[in-house]
Design a protein around this motif. Sequence first.
Motif, PDB file in Angstrom:
ATOM      1  N   LYS A 167       0.877  -1.166   0.000  1.00  0.00           N
ATOM      2  CA  LYS A 167       0.000   0.000   0.000  1.00  0.00           C
ATOM      3  C   LYS A 167       0.916   1.218   0.000  1.00  0.00           C
ATOM      4  O   LYS A 167       1.540   1.537   1.013  1.00  0.00           O
ATOM      5  CB  LYS A 167      -0.920  -0.013   1.215  1.00  0.00           C
ATOM      6  N   LEU A 169       1.926   5.032  -0.258  1.00  0.00           N
ATOM      7  CA  LEU A 169       1.531   6.430  -0.091  1.00  0.00           C
ATOM      8  C   LEU A 169       2.376   7.291  -1.011  1.00  0.00           C
ATOM      9  O   LEU A 169       3.598   7.108  -1.127  1.00  0.00           O
ATOM     10  CB  LEU A 169       1.762   6.875   1.363  1.00  0.00           C
ATOM     11  N   ILE A 195      -2.142   5.191  -2.335  1.00  0.00           N
ATOM     12  CA  ILE A 195      -2.799   6.146  -1.449  1.00  0.00           C
ATOM     13  C   ILE A 195      -2.276   7.522  -1.840  1.00  0.00           C
ATOM     14  O   ILE A 195      -1.078   7.787  -1.738  1.00  0.00           O
ATOM     15  CB  ILE A 195      -2.499   5.852   0.028  1.00  0.00           C
ATOM     16  N   THR A 221      -6.779   5.332  -3.265  1.00  0.00           N
ATOM     17  CA  THR A 221      -7.567   5.987  -2.233  1.00  0.00           C
ATOM     18  C   THR A 221      -7.011   7.381  -2.011  1.00  0.00           C
ATOM     19  O   THR A 221      -5.802   7.545  -1.788  1.00  0.00           O
ATOM     20  CB  THR A 221      -7.498   5.211  -0.902  1.00  0.00           C
ATOM     21  N   VAL A 237      -0.184   1.690   5.430  1.00  0.00           N
ATOM     22  CA  VAL A 237       0.822   2.183   4.486  1.00  0.00           C
ATOM     23  C   VAL A 237       2.049   1.302   4.655  1.00  0.00           C
ATOM     24  O   VAL A 237       2.526   1.103   5.768  1.00  0.00           O
ATOM     25  CB  VAL A 237       1.194   3.660   4.754  1.00  0.00           C
TER      26      VAL A 237
END
Length: 350
Positions: A167, A169, A195, A221, A237
């Motif tokens: 995930k 960021l 993200i 997202t 994250v």
Amino acid sequence: MSKEPDILRPALLSDRFNTLSYDRESHEVIVLDRRVYPFETRYERYGTVEGVARSIEEMVVQGGPPLAYVAGLGLALAAQSCRGQHVAEQRGCVEEAAKRLVRTRPTADDLHWLMEHALVAGLEAIELDEDAFEAILGYVEGEIARGNEVSRACGRHAASLLESGDKVLTHCFAGAALNYMLFYAREQGKEIELIASETRPYLQGARLTASQAVEMNIPVTVITDGMAAHLMSEGNVTKYVTAADRIALDGSICNKVGTFEHAIAARYHNIPFYVLGYDGPDPATPTGKDIPIEERNSREVLFQGGQRIAVEGAQARYPAFDVTPPGLVSRIITERGIFEPGEMAAYFDA
């Protein structure tokens, strides 16, 4: 029945020729307006150096390499406007244009580097009684093509650091290399989620980053700029990835303001911070303290979409960038490979 696999292709902003060009018939610089993209795909046309300069200052074009390319095309436009004049007049014309274009954005080193070399190409052509317009335009278009290859190589190296299930960021829009990182990770069968922090006040994360991910079928997202540390604390994250508008030789990186605070949170939560460094550090910038930080008009913070969002009488500041020290950076990824921040000088020997 098994589902047909998605057709993998990099998103629109991966190829800079999709977003900026020089029209040889009308002699105009054509620029995708990133202030309204992706909600509107609008191309602005500029027939004067001043118009090109304002397109950079007013954020029609955004990102270190793209704004440098647009400035270079603006210099070609200047050379075209003084074709056939005496040598001294041609030289003065392109030199004045270069000064105006370089003044547009002080922080990003791509602009200053490209303009220096484009100007040399033009002045050498003038001295040899050759066409400065063709010399400058040929040089700039060659740099755009080279920049595309740099983005691909940087993105390919970055993809090697990602694992399926990550995930990631990101802050602001990390440019074409981010697109290629996601593209190559997907091509390798890695399932990646993105993200995107919204990135006030121009919302490059909410608009540009998110649109590129959606175009490539990457789950994305959008979060507000203050949410990152909380998501890290939840375990939501696993990697932090940004670009850099300038990299110093000591491994300090300068990027959109807010990058530094996310890096602090990432270090606290033991999350690696990878920087897409494209074609490496600026050899003329020894340390992060040597990077000038652009202070933009405070109205850009006080107003959103033409509507004032702060009470009358309130003041604002907008330093557009911040500097993250090398101790908070895990790796800097370039087209030549992956480097420790403290070893950036080795880039030039790679």
